[in-house]
Write a protein that holds these residues in place. Sequence first.
Motif, mmCIF file in Angstrom:
data_model
loop_
_atom_site.group_PDB
_atom_site.id
_atom_site.type_symbol
_atom_site.label_atom_id
_atom_site.label_comp_id
_atom_site.label_asym_id
_atom_site.label_seq_id
_atom_site.Cartn_x
_atom_site.Cartn_y
_atom_site.Cartn_z
ATOM 1 N N ARG A 256 4.738 10.419 -8.841
ATOM 2 C CA ARG A 256 3.647 9.550 -9.268
ATOM 3 C C ARG A 256 3.620 8.305 -8.383
ATOM 4 O O ARG A 256 4.649 7.815 -7.926
ATOM 5 C CB ARG A 256 3.855 9.128 -10.722
ATOM 6 N N THR A 257 2.417 7.761 -8.231
ATOM 7 C CA THR A 257 2.243 6.569 -7.383
ATOM 8 C C THR A 257 3.006 5.369 -7.949
ATOM 9 O O THR A 257 3.593 4.586 -7.201
ATOM 10 C CB THR A 257 0.735 6.236 -7.285
ATOM 11 N N ASP A 258 3.038 5.264 -9.304
ATOM 12 C CA ASP A 258 3.707 4.064 -9.852
ATOM 13 C C ASP A 258 5.209 4.111 -9.579
ATOM 14 O O ASP A 258 5.849 3.074 -9.425
ATOM 15 C CB ASP A 258 3.384 3.879 -11.341
ATOM 16 N N LEU A 259 5.771 5.322 -9.485
ATOM 17 C CA LEU A 259 7.199 5.417 -9.129
ATOM 18 C C LEU A 259 7.395 5.121 -7.644
ATOM 19 O O LEU A 259 8.378 4.482 -7.245
ATOM 20 C CB LEU A 259 7.752 6.807 -9.496
ATOM 21 N N LEU A 260 6.454 5.553 -6.820
ATOM 22 C CA LEU A 260 6.527 5.218 -5.383
ATOM 23 C C LEU A 260 6.457 3.703 -5.195
ATOM 24 O O LEU A 260 7.101 3.129 -4.336
ATOM 25 C CB LEU A 260 5.375 5.891 -4.618
ATOM 26 N N ALA B 123 5.011 5.130 -0.119
ATOM 27 C CA ALA B 123 5.661 4.079 -0.921
ATOM 28 C C ALA B 123 5.134 2.706 -0.509
ATOM 29 O O ALA B 123 4.858 1.841 -1.359
ATOM 30 C CB ALA B 123 7.174 4.149 -0.742
ATOM 31 N N LEU B 124 4.945 2.508 0.805
ATOM 32 C CA LEU B 124 4.400 1.226 1.274
ATOM 33 C C LEU B 124 2.966 1.048 0.786
ATOM 34 O O LEU B 124 2.578 -0.010 0.272
ATOM 35 C CB LEU B 124 4.441 1.172 2.798
ATOM 36 N N GLU B 125 2.205 2.101 0.906
ATOM 37 C CA GLU B 125 0.788 2.086 0.465
ATOM 38 C C GLU B 125 0.717 1.764 -1.029
ATOM 39 O O GLU B 125 -0.034 0.883 -1.473
ATOM 40 C CB GLU B 125 0.189 3.478 0.750
ATOM 41 N N ALA B 126 1.566 2.438 -1.802
ATOM 42 C CA ALA B 126 1.544 2.256 -3.270
ATOM 43 C C ALA B 126 1.888 0.814 -3.629
ATOM 44 O O ALA B 126 1.322 0.229 -4.551
ATOM 45 C CB ALA B 126 2.542 3.212 -3.909
ATOM 46 N N ARG B 127 2.818 0.219 -2.865
ATOM 47 C CA ARG B 127 3.170 -1.178 -3.141
ATOM 48 C C ARG B 127 1.998 -2.106 -2.886
ATOM 49 O O ARG B 127 1.781 -3.076 -3.590
ATOM 50 C CB ARG B 127 4.370 -1.589 -2.273
ATOM 51 N N LYS B 128 1.253 -1.821 -1.859
ATOM 52 C CA LYS B 128 0.099 -2.682 -1.535
ATOM 53 C C LYS B 128 -0.921 -2.625 -2.679
ATOM 54 O O LYS B 128 -1.480 -3.648 -3.093
ATOM 55 C CB LYS B 128 -0.575 -2.184 -0.242
ATOM 56 N N ASN B 129 -1.126 -1.405 -3.196
ATOM 57 C CA ASN B 129 -2.226 -1.248 -4.163
ATOM 58 C C ASN B 129 -1.811 -1.386 -5.622
ATOM 59 O O ASN B 129 -2.644 -1.359 -6.495
ATOM 60 C CB ASN B 129 -2.859 0.157 -4.006
#
Length: 226
Positions: A135-139, A165-171
Motif C-alpha cells: 500500500r502507498t501509505d506503508l511506502l 517510496a519517495l513519491e509516496a512521501r511527497k504525496n
Amino acid sequence: MTGNLPVVETFHSLQGEGAHVGRSAFFIRLAGCDVGCSWCDTKHSWNSRNHPQITLEQLAEETATAAKDGAAFVVLTGGEPLQHNIAPLCEALHRATETNHGGPLAIHLETSGVNQLSGVPTWITLSPKRHAPPRTDLLAACHELKVVVHETDDLNFAEDMAKAALEARKNDNASQSRLSNTSKEPLLFLQPGWKTTRGQQLAFEHVQSHPHWRLSMQTHKWLGIR
Ligand SMILES: C[S@@+](CC[C@H](N)C(=O)[O-])C[C@H]1O[C@@H](n2cnc3c(N)ncnc32)[C@H](O)[C@@H]1O
Ligand SMILES: Nc1nc2[nH]cc(C(=O)O)c2c(=O)[nH]1
Ligand code: SF4
Ligand SMILES: [Mg+2]
C-alpha cells in the motif's frame, strides 16, 4: 486490556536483518498470512488456526520481562502482523514498559505492506513483494525497505519500490504525521533469498555498484539462532 491474538512463537534473540541487525530484540511472531510468497521461510505461520490464541496481557508481560533482560526493542512479525489490528497490542506493550528506565520499549514492525497499518510502531520495516505490491501509505511511512532477491527482476522491483517510496512521501504527509522519526528516505536493503547462491550474487553485485543500497544477510540463520 482484554483481547488475544494467534501467536506462533515469542523469543528473545538478536535482530538478524536490516538496519538494527545485531541488536537485542524480543520477537512476537503472530500467526496468519495470506500473501503466499513461494519462498517464505515461515510457512508454518500461515494458518492462524494452527496456533494458540494468546492474551495481550501475557504478551505484554513477556515483553516487559525481555526488556528487563536486555531487549532494546520488540519486533512484531509473523505471518503478516498487519492482517490483525495490532493497535490494542501496541497499547498493551506501551503500558507494560512505560515505567522502564529508558521509557516505553520501541515497537518494530516487519510487514509486507499489503494490509492497512494499525497501531503506532516506532520503526516500520517494509518488505514489499512483487506479486502483492504494498500500500502507498506503508511506502510513505516505512523507515526501511528490505527487498528479498532471488532473480534479476527482484532488483528492478527493488529500484521501483525505492522510487515509489519517495513519491509516496511527497504525496502523503498524513501517514508521516502519525509516525515520529519518519526519515525523509527509507534505508534500503537487499536480502538474498536464504541459501540462494544466485540471490547472494545478485544482491552483492547490486549493492557493490549502487551505494545507496545495503546488504541484509539474515545473520541469525548463519549463527544458528532463532
Ligand atoms: C517471515 S516475514 C514476516 C513479516 C512479513 N510477512 C513480511 O514478509 O515482511 C519476515 C522477513 O523475512 C523475509 N523472508 C521470508 N522468507 C525469506 C527467505 N526465504 N529468504 C530471505 N528472506 C525471507 C521477508 O521478506 C520479511 O522481510
Ligand atoms: N533473529 C531473527 N531476526 C529476525 N528479523 C526478522 C525476522 C522475522 O522472521 O520477521 C527474524 C527472525 O525470525 N529471527
Ligand atoms: S508476506 Fe511474509 S509471512 Fe507472508 S508469505 Fe510472504 S514472507 Fe511469508
Ligand atoms: Mg525469520
